[in-house]
Motif scaffolding. Structure first.
Motif, PDB file in Angstrom:
ATOM      1  N   UNK B  13      -1.080  -0.416  72.384  1.00 41.42           N
ATOM      2  CA  UNK B  13      -1.170   0.875  73.078  1.00 41.42           C
ATOM      3  C   UNK B  13      -0.601   1.986  72.202  1.00 41.42           C
ATOM      4  N   UNK B  14       0.501   1.687  71.525  1.00 42.07           N
ATOM      5  CA  UNK B  14       1.099   2.686  70.634  1.00 42.07           C
ATOM      6  C   UNK B  14       0.145   3.047  69.488  1.00 42.07           C
ATOM      7  N   UNK B  15      -0.504   2.045  68.925  1.00 41.71           N
ATOM      8  CA  UNK B  15      -1.451   2.300  67.830  1.00 41.71           C
ATOM      9  C   UNK B  15      -2.595   3.195  68.307  1.00 41.71           C
ATOM     10  N   UNK B  20      -4.589   9.246  68.341  1.00 43.87           N
ATOM     11  CA  UNK B  20      -4.979  10.513  68.969  1.00 43.87           C
ATOM     12  C   UNK B  20      -4.197  11.651  68.322  1.00 43.87           C
ATOM     13  N   UNK B  21      -4.846  12.785  68.152  1.00 47.31           N
ATOM     14  CA  UNK B  21      -4.124  13.967  67.684  1.00 47.31           C
ATOM     15  C   UNK B  21      -3.246  14.467  68.828  1.00 47.31           C
ATOM     16  N   UNK B  22      -2.204  15.232  68.513  1.00 49.82           N
ATOM     17  CA  UNK B  22      -1.401  15.852  69.565  1.00 49.82           C
ATOM     18  C   UNK B  22       0.053  15.446  69.517  1.00 49.82           C
ATOM     19  N   UNK B  23       0.851  16.225  70.224  1.00 46.45           N
ATOM     20  CA  UNK B  23       2.287  15.972  70.316  1.00 46.45           C
ATOM     21  C   UNK B  23       2.515  14.689  71.106  1.00 46.45           C
ATOM     22  N   UNK B  24       3.355  13.800  70.592  1.00 46.51           N
ATOM     23  CA  UNK B  24       3.520  12.475  71.189  1.00 46.51           C
ATOM     24  C   UNK B  24       4.678  12.420  72.171  1.00 46.51           C
ATOM     25  N   UNK B  25       4.361  11.996  73.388  1.00 50.08           N
ATOM     26  CA  UNK B  25       5.403  11.862  74.408  1.00 50.08           C
ATOM     27  C   UNK B  25       5.388  10.432  74.927  1.00 50.08           C
ATOM     28  N   UNK B  26       6.537   9.769  74.817  1.00 47.23           N
ATOM     29  CA  UNK B  26       6.665   8.417  75.333  1.00 47.23           C
ATOM     30  C   UNK B  26       7.353   8.476  76.686  1.00 47.23           C
ATOM     31  N   UNK B  47      10.286   0.406  67.306  1.00 49.58           N
ATOM     32  CA  UNK B  47       8.902   0.439  66.830  1.00 49.58           C
ATOM     33  C   UNK B  47       8.314   1.854  66.799  1.00 49.58           C
ATOM     34  N   UNK B  48       9.017   2.810  67.404  1.00 47.71           N
ATOM     35  CA  UNK B  48       8.479   4.182  67.417  1.00 47.71           C
ATOM     36  C   UNK B  48       9.280   5.072  66.475  1.00 47.71           C
ATOM     37  N   UNK B  49       8.593   5.918  65.714  1.00 46.35           N
ATOM     38  CA  UNK B  49       9.311   6.786  64.782  1.00 46.35           C
ATOM     39  C   UNK B  49       9.677   8.104  65.463  1.00 46.35           C
ATOM     40  N   UNK B  50      10.258   9.005  64.673  1.00 49.01           N
ATOM     41  CA  UNK B  50      10.809  10.252  65.213  1.00 49.01           C
ATOM     42  C   UNK B  50       9.739  11.215  65.705  1.00 49.01           C
ATOM     43  N   UNK B  51       8.457  10.889  65.438  1.00 43.48           N
ATOM     44  CA  UNK B  51       7.392  11.779  65.922  1.00 43.48           C
ATOM     45  C   UNK B  51       7.241  11.691  67.439  1.00 43.48           C
ATOM     46  N   UNK B  52       7.899  10.719  68.053  1.00 47.19           N
ATOM     47  CA  UNK B  52       7.799  10.540  69.502  1.00 47.19           C
ATOM     48  C   UNK B  52       8.965  11.182  70.232  1.00 47.19           C
ATOM     49  N   UNK B  53       8.658  11.990  71.237  1.00 44.33           N
ATOM     50  CA  UNK B  53       9.667  12.432  72.182  1.00 44.33           C
ATOM     51  C   UNK B  53       9.686  11.423  73.323  1.00 44.33           C
TER      52      UNK B  53
END
Lengths: 164, 164, 164
Positions: B13-15, B20-26, B47-53
């Motif tokens: 699901x993360x992949x 998808x383009x866009x700001x990432x929100x977990x 498993x998630x990098x800093x691009x995820x809020x």
């Protein structure tokens, strides 16, 4: 029509059956032992309209199919897993019952839609009876799937064609 | 994204979300009640990098989606099964919560990827609460699957497309 | 070859292996701890003819594969789930064992057919050991599936291709 609990398999099976021409016969294998089961049966009944004739038969499913599966009819059998459970409670001969069911399927002229649960994808159950049930359900599903033209696995209400 | 325990569904699901383009929100629905759960949460976070809020919301998932699912964003909701479990613990109205979730999905402009467990393929659980949970999870998966454009079942890390 | 209990996966795996040219080697990971398991082993043995050589190895599966998976052979390993169960009982290092298995698969010149159970589609088990086993089985299936060219999920005796 195989599926997990609350997968939407009964509803999908009904939709398929209603797409077939012919007099509609619903064969219910459930027995209302308790309030929980009675509620489930009532819920399913509310989903069927008056075009359906209902036959309740917890044990002699092959006999019912042999009696009513003539041409010009469509049968919806819901479900094989409860039938198996009833057979186990009645200490019936499971192999003989499976043989009789497959034989009835092969002789039937009606379209028959079976609903059954896939129960083998969890961890091994603690108790021997549950393991015996799970094994018997797996074997029964295999035999019926082999005798049917089309088999679908329903996941989250969505059918996945695995045969036909 | 439906899958069994440890099927690789969160990773898959993360992949998909990261494609998808866009700001990432977990959106995390897990609550760390005990050390085992805390460890699982930490494992997924690594498993998630800093691009995820990350937003943690155990109960008001529809509210969070309504608030953050604007255009130009991608949401990863992990997972619906824990959300349902939290609702049951909170003795919330499950039908109202499902309605609110489906409504939030339909209004969302963001791409949303949901992770959920398929829990109905084992034998019938011994206790009534587990049966109630299993039924509710099956119904929730059906409703969300109906509201989504794409549904996949993940088995052994491999996605099987069942809708879309 | 993934499947639930009594799904027909062993039989299907054997059919696939017998379609391959080469000397047939059956690698059995089962240990007959009790009468129930002894009966299951005997049932599976009756399905194989004398063209099969059988090696019983409950723990060192990577070693056996490294030793016998030369060119001109076909191996049928039944099954990974029992191997994992044996590793847990032996308190072995599961990650190291998985690494060794994947390494053996990648070096093998023989065709190898693995049988494994999908055990993660039921509700969360009550006890911590069962949860640990389920998680480990899911991870192992993911790793082996990634290392294999073809993966099938067997449902009611019917294979569903999920890779290859």
């Amino acid at each position: 029509m195989l599926g997990g609990a609350r997968s939407g398999k009964s509803r999908h099976a009904q939709a398929i059956a209603e797409a077939c021409a012919g007099e509609r016969v619903f064969v219910a294998t459930a027995q209302a032992f308790d309030g929980e089961m009675a509620e489930r049966i009532a819920l399913h009944q509310r989903d069927r309209d008056a075009s359906w004739r209902t036959i309740e038969e917890p044990v002699d499913l092959p006999g019912v199919i042999a009696a009513v599966a003539g041409g010009g009819r469509v049968l919806l059998v819901d479900c094989l897993t409860l039938w198996l459970s009833n057979l186990l409670l009645a200490e019936a001969d499971l192999d003989a019952a499976s043989d009789a069911l497959v034989d009835a399927i092969q002789r039937a002229e009606a379209n028959i839609v079976f609903v059954s649960n896939e129960v083998g994808f969890g961890i091994v159950p603690d108790n021997a009876l549950a393991r015996r049930f799970r094994d018997a359900a797996g074997r029964l599903n295999q035999r019926v799937a082999a005798a049917c033209d089309v088999v679908e696995l329903v996941v989250a209400g969505l059918p996945l064609r695995i045969k036909g």
